[in-house]
Design a protein around this motif. Structure first.
Motif, short mmCIF file in Angstrom:
data_model
loop_
_atom_site.label_atom_id
_atom_site.label_comp_id
_atom_site.label_asym_id
_atom_site.label_seq_id
_atom_site.Cartn_x
_atom_site.Cartn_y
_atom_site.Cartn_z
N GLY A 118 54.84 79.57 67.86
CA GLY A 118 55.69 79.72 66.68
C GLY A 118 57.15 79.52 67.00
N ASP A 119 57.59 80.06 68.13
CA ASP A 119 59.00 79.91 68.53
C ASP A 119 59.32 78.45 68.82
N GLU A 120 58.41 77.77 69.51
CA GLU A 120 58.65 76.36 69.84
C GLU A 120 58.68 75.51 68.57
N LEU A 121 57.81 75.83 67.61
CA LEU A 121 57.84 75.11 66.34
C LEU A 121 59.19 75.27 65.65
N LEU A 122 59.72 76.50 65.62
CA LEU A 122 61.00 76.75 64.96
C LEU A 122 62.12 75.99 65.67
N ARG A 123 62.08 75.94 67.01
CA ARG A 123 63.11 75.20 67.75
C ARG A 123 63.08 73.71 67.40
N GLN A 124 61.87 73.13 67.43
CA GLN A 124 61.76 71.70 67.15
C GLN A 124 62.15 71.39 65.70
N LEU A 125 61.70 72.23 64.78
CA LEU A 125 61.98 71.97 63.37
C LEU A 125 63.47 72.13 63.06
N ALA A 126 64.12 73.09 63.69
CA ALA A 126 65.56 73.27 63.50
C ALA A 126 66.32 72.02 63.93
N HIS A 127 65.87 71.43 65.04
CA HIS A 127 66.50 70.19 65.51
C HIS A 127 66.33 69.07 64.49
N GLU A 128 65.15 68.99 63.87
CA GLU A 128 64.91 67.95 62.87
C GLU A 128 65.73 68.20 61.60
N LEU A 129 65.84 69.45 61.19
CA LEU A 129 66.58 69.77 59.97
C LEU A 129 68.06 69.44 60.11
N GLN A 130 68.60 69.59 61.31
CA GLN A 130 70.02 69.29 61.52
C GLN A 130 70.35 67.83 61.23
N LYS A 131 69.36 66.96 61.32
CA LYS A 131 69.58 65.55 61.03
C LYS A 131 69.77 65.28 59.54
N CYS A 132 69.41 66.25 58.71
CA CYS A 132 69.46 66.05 57.26
C CYS A 132 70.78 66.50 56.65
N VAL A 133 71.52 67.37 57.31
CA VAL A 133 72.72 67.94 56.70
C VAL A 133 73.95 67.15 57.10
N ARG A 134 74.98 67.25 56.27
CA ARG A 134 76.24 66.58 56.55
C ARG A 134 77.04 67.37 57.59
N ARG A 135 78.09 66.76 58.12
CA ARG A 135 78.86 67.37 59.20
C ARG A 135 79.47 68.70 58.79
N ASP A 136 79.98 68.80 57.55
CA ASP A 136 80.67 70.01 57.12
C ASP A 136 79.74 71.04 56.49
N ASP A 137 78.46 70.73 56.37
CA ASP A 137 77.52 71.67 55.78
C ASP A 137 77.08 72.69 56.83
N THR A 138 76.53 73.80 56.37
CA THR A 138 76.07 74.87 57.27
C THR A 138 74.57 75.03 57.13
N LEU A 139 73.87 74.86 58.25
CA LEU A 139 72.42 75.11 58.32
C LEU A 139 72.22 76.37 59.14
N ALA A 140 71.47 77.33 58.59
CA ALA A 140 71.32 78.63 59.26
C ALA A 140 69.86 79.06 59.27
N ARG A 141 69.53 79.85 60.29
CA ARG A 141 68.24 80.55 60.29
C ARG A 141 68.52 81.99 59.88
N LEU A 142 67.92 82.39 58.77
CA LEU A 142 68.16 83.74 58.25
C LEU A 142 67.27 84.78 58.91
N GLY A 143 66.17 84.34 59.53
CA GLY A 143 65.24 85.26 60.16
C GLY A 143 63.83 84.80 59.93
N GLY A 144 62.92 85.06 60.91
CA GLY A 144 61.53 84.65 60.75
C GLY A 144 61.44 83.15 60.52
N ASP A 145 60.76 82.75 59.43
CA ASP A 145 60.64 81.33 59.10
C ASP A 145 61.48 80.96 57.89
N GLU A 146 62.59 81.69 57.69
CA GLU A 146 63.47 81.45 56.55
C GLU A 146 64.76 80.77 57.02
#
Length: 819
Positions: free
Chosen positions: A448-476
């Motif tokens: 589960g932890d490895e999935l979250l790490r890989q997915l976070a890396h993929e999600l960062q490709k979708c946001v703009r430079r000035d936007d904020t991508l955050a993990r709020l906790g768990g899978d949120e």
């Protein structure tokens, strides 16, 4: 030792050694330099002769050993350290001539008999023909303990030999390490309820300097006086710098007790022999140079180790050249060396092909018409990295490297404030992964932890430079899109959906897919708060899940479904309060058996009822389960309510043995989520084994849809409890799409026919045919039937004709309180 052998040393009654300066042998040192050098000492000091008899100790030695000063004087050093090397006087004399110094780690025995881990810097010198040894003893108990947990930040703080405080702009202490508690006599909880000014006002002014000073000047030490819990005071030196801690602007303060510096300075002033012994055993790099020429007149072993050069090589280079070859440019070198005084200036040096942060302090003295510079250097790379790590961990999620919840909420508040002033358009996206729990439960938390790490890396490709991508906790997760229209934000959210949908997670040769549900809300220009914005986005996310998952839902103020969800969310607090304040009640409704001469019954004189739950609101008004149970199901409170029902019923039956004797069977409703709770199952089995209540009098009722939705969990739950004697009823039978197909698989004893078919049995031939089919199929499988919603005698007689076994409804008996 006789006076004739050592006329220049007289041991006073207090154990201090008033040392007179020795003869004229070239370069000489005066008391100001010695005072400056000894100012940094922070160890226990023992001085003993060649017979190992202790001649001098400082207060730190008294504190470490637990002996009084008078007890230590004259004691043999081996009484403190049985492992002290038994070298001959000739060996010590050779070491003294070579001015050798060596460092060992050993254990000292305190007066209380405990072992104290210490690091001993040991050196020997010849004075008046006799050999004297000096040992600088550092307590390394904390170091020994924290080395076992090197990866943990808290333990790194506890490792520090100095007291460390972190406080906010108001001076409120947010953290204090063990050394601080020990030095002041307070517990950690007491310190964290205090302000810096409670320790002393000068300290408060000094530490607050970190917020306004430049980065270069903020690390300069300042001296103050601390007050312990018992009212006593001691001198300290403070280095403070600004940082971020728990999402607040804070200052981290490193506080060193300098009592021993002052005592050693007083005891050993104006003695070149003692100076060299102290300097060579000091853990701090020391240099003495001529201010004008930069010629290095003296450097200790620590300085040679720091620069990775021999002493001779350093003295040949000179101070300016030494700094130049260490990567300091000429302009910065002139600025640093040109100061008359400087304390704790941090500079980066290249030492042995390794970049290090060095704290540089220097003081200039006038001696015999020449300006002499005394320099001290300390490697503070680790302390600086620790401070940076504190700041990073207060802002970012350790697992994914994304912004954490606290930092995200700070940024969200800032955007809300700016939006109200500038009328900018901003959008918040709240994201919840679908099917993450399946991977976590199937493959474990590492997957589960490895999935979250890989997915976070993929999600960062979708946001703009000035936007904020955050993990709020768990899978949120959450995205804050600034200066972004709703149309553009929708495009970003759709790209996230596609990215997650195309993502494949591989773990141990298995390939998994996940989805994401996204709730989106626009930040209004006025009146928004963090809680309100997050509530809207969360409600929209739930709507996306309800609509089929892996989709986007935009919050709109006229959305009735979202408003209904908002009402349900308010129920969460009410449900928890009702449990906490005892506002739930147990009721019962009779289940009547149909008797026939051809079918004997053993429970004719006994009670058979279903246990029902009711809730009282804050005004003691009765609330039926159809009102509050949907919210309890949706927000994972239903298992807590089921636990309360079971424990309350069992307690009532134990306290009322007559009722237990009259009881034929009582039926308890369980939710589908409770069926899958392993801890509840084990708790229930333990309760059955210890309560003394016959298990065959307990029937657990599960809805058909809940059982089918988690068939394997339901079968496991039923099988284990039936092994203890319990029976089961399948509720609302006929409402599912594949009822008869699953009936054969479930180990139930009773089938309760859905009231939807029963109530219209007289008017609707299809309902009558359905009821008859259920009864016939159930009997063919060897199970009994129960009809609910029996409202009158006509329905009752029709059911009797269809060969029903049990009936329940307002035509039989209305629900009443159990007690």
């Amino acid at each position: 030792m006789s006076d004739s052998k050592l006329p220049e040393i007289q041991v006073s009654a207090t154990g201090h050694l008033p040392i007179e300066p020795q003869g004229d042998s070239g370069f000489s040192l005066s008391s100001p330099i010695l005072a400056f050098l000894l100012d940094m000492a922070n160890d226990a000091v023992y001085i003993f002769d060649e017979n190992r008899s202790i001649l001098y100790v400082n207060d730190m030695a008294v504190n470490q050993s637990g002996y009084s000063e008078s007890e230590l004087l004259g004691m043999n050093i081996s009484d403190l350290d049985p492992d002290y090397p038994a070298s001959s006087p000739e060996i010590f004399r050779e070491r003294a001539k070579r001015r050798d110094r060596y460092v060992i780690e050993t254990n000292h025995i305190t007066k209380a008999g405990s072992l104290l881990p210490v690091e001993v810097s040991l050196s020997a010198c010849i004075l008046g023909g006799d050999i004297y040894n000096a040992a600088f003893v550092r307590d390394i108990s904390v170091r020994r303990q924290t080395e076992l947990q090197t990866g943990q930040l808290r333990f790194a703080l506890e490792k520090a030999s100095d007291a460390i405080y972190i406080h906010d702009r108001n001076g409120i202490i947010q953290y204090a390490n063990s050394r601080a508690c020990e030095a002041l006599g307070y517990s950690r909880e007491e310190l964290m309820a205090m302000r810096i000014s409670d320790l002393d006002p000068i300290f408060a002014d000094s530490s607050n300097f970190a917020f306004s000073a430049s980065e270069k000047d903020s690390a300069q030490p300042r001296q103050s006086l601390h007050k312990r819990k018992d009212g006593s005071t001691y001198p300290v030196e403070i280095v403070s710098s600004a940082t971020s801690f728990q999402s607040k602007e804070s200052a981290v303060c490193f506080v060193k007790d300098i009592s021993d510096r002052l005592l050693v300075q007083k005891a050993l002033r104006e003695s070149e022999q003692w100076f060299r012994m102290v300097a060579d055993t000091s853990p701090i790099a020391m240099l003495i140079s001529e201010a004008d020429s930069g010629v290095i007149r003296y450097c200790n072993a620590q300085a040679a180790d720091l620069f990775r050069l021999s002493r001779d090589a350093m003295q040949k280079l000179g101070l300016q050249t030494l700094f130049a070859v260490s990567g300091i440019d000429e302009e910065e070198c002139d600025e640093i060396i040109g100061r008359e005084e400087c304390r704790g200036v941090e500079i980066m040096m290249n030492l042995g092909d390794q970049l290090c942060w060095i704290s540089y302090s220097a003081s200039t003295f006038l001696m015999e018409g020449n300006r002499i510079v005394c320099s001290m250097l300390m490697d503070v790379t680790e302390a600086r990295e620790l401070s940076n790590q504190l700041s990073y961990q207060a802002t970012y999620d350790d697992l994914t490297g994304l912004v954490n919840r606290r930092e995200f909420e700070d940024r969200l508040q800032e955007v809300i404030d700016i939006a109200a002033q500038r009328k900018t358009e901003n959008v918040l996206c709240y994201m919840d992964l679908d099917q993450f729990k399946v991977i976590n439960d199937t493959c474990g938390h590492m997957a589960g932890d490895e999935l979250l790490r890989q997915l976070a890396h993929e999600l960062q490709k979708c946001v703009r430079r000035d936007d904020t991508l955050a993990r709020l906790g768990g899978d949120e997760f959450a995205m804050l899109l600034e200066n972004c229209s709703l149309t553009n934000a929708e495009r970003v959210a759709v790209s996230v959906l596609q990215k997650v949908q195309n993502f494949r997670f591989v773990w141990q040769n298995q390939v998994f897919t996940v989805g994401v549900s996204i709730g989106m809300t626009v930040l209004s220009a006025e009146g928004d708060s963090i809680s309100e914005v997050l509530r809207r986005a969360d409600a929209a996310c739930y709507a996306a899940k309800e609509a089929g998952r892996n989709r986007l839902h935009i919050y709109r103020y006229d959305d009735r479904e979202l408003e209904l969800r908002h009402v349900e969310m308010r129920w969460v607090t009410r449900l928890n309060n009702a449990l906490d304040y005892g506002r739930y009640e147990l009721w019962q409704q009779e289940i009547a058996e149909i008797y026939r001469h051809d079918r004997p019954s053993g429970s004719k004189a006994q009670n058979h009822f279903e246990v029902l739950v009711r809730m009282r609101d804050e005004g003691s008004r009765l609330i039926l389960p159809g009102v509050f149970l949907p919210a309890a199901e949706r927000y994972d409170l239903i298992t807590r309510i089921d636990r309360w029902v079971v424990h309350t019923l069992f307690e009532w039956l134990e306290q009322n043995p007559r009722e237990l004797d009259r009881l034929g069977m009582c039926t308890i409703n369980l939710s589908g989520k409770t069926l899958g709770d392993e801890s509840f199952l084990n708790e229930l089995i333990a309760l059955l084994e210890t309560s003394g209540i016959p298990a065959n009098k307990i029937c657990f009722e599960v809805t058909e849809t809940a059982a089918i939705a988690s068939l394997s969990s339901a079968i496991k739950f039923m099988t284990r409890l039936k092994a203890h004697g319990c029976v089961f009823a399948l509720d609302d039978f006929g409402s599912g799409l594949s009822s008869f197909a699953y009936l054969k698989s479930l180990p139930v004893d009773f089938v309760k026919i859905d009231g939807f078919f029963v109530k219209d049995i007289l008017a609707d031939p299809v309902d009558r045919a359905m009821v008859k089919a259920i009864i016939d199929m159930t009997h063919a499988l060897g199970k009994l039937t129960i009809a609910e919603c029996v409202e009158n005698d006509a329905i009752l007689h029709e059911l009797i004709d269809l060969d029903i076994d049990y009936v329940q409804g307002y035509g039989i008996a209305k629900p009443v309180p159990l007690y």
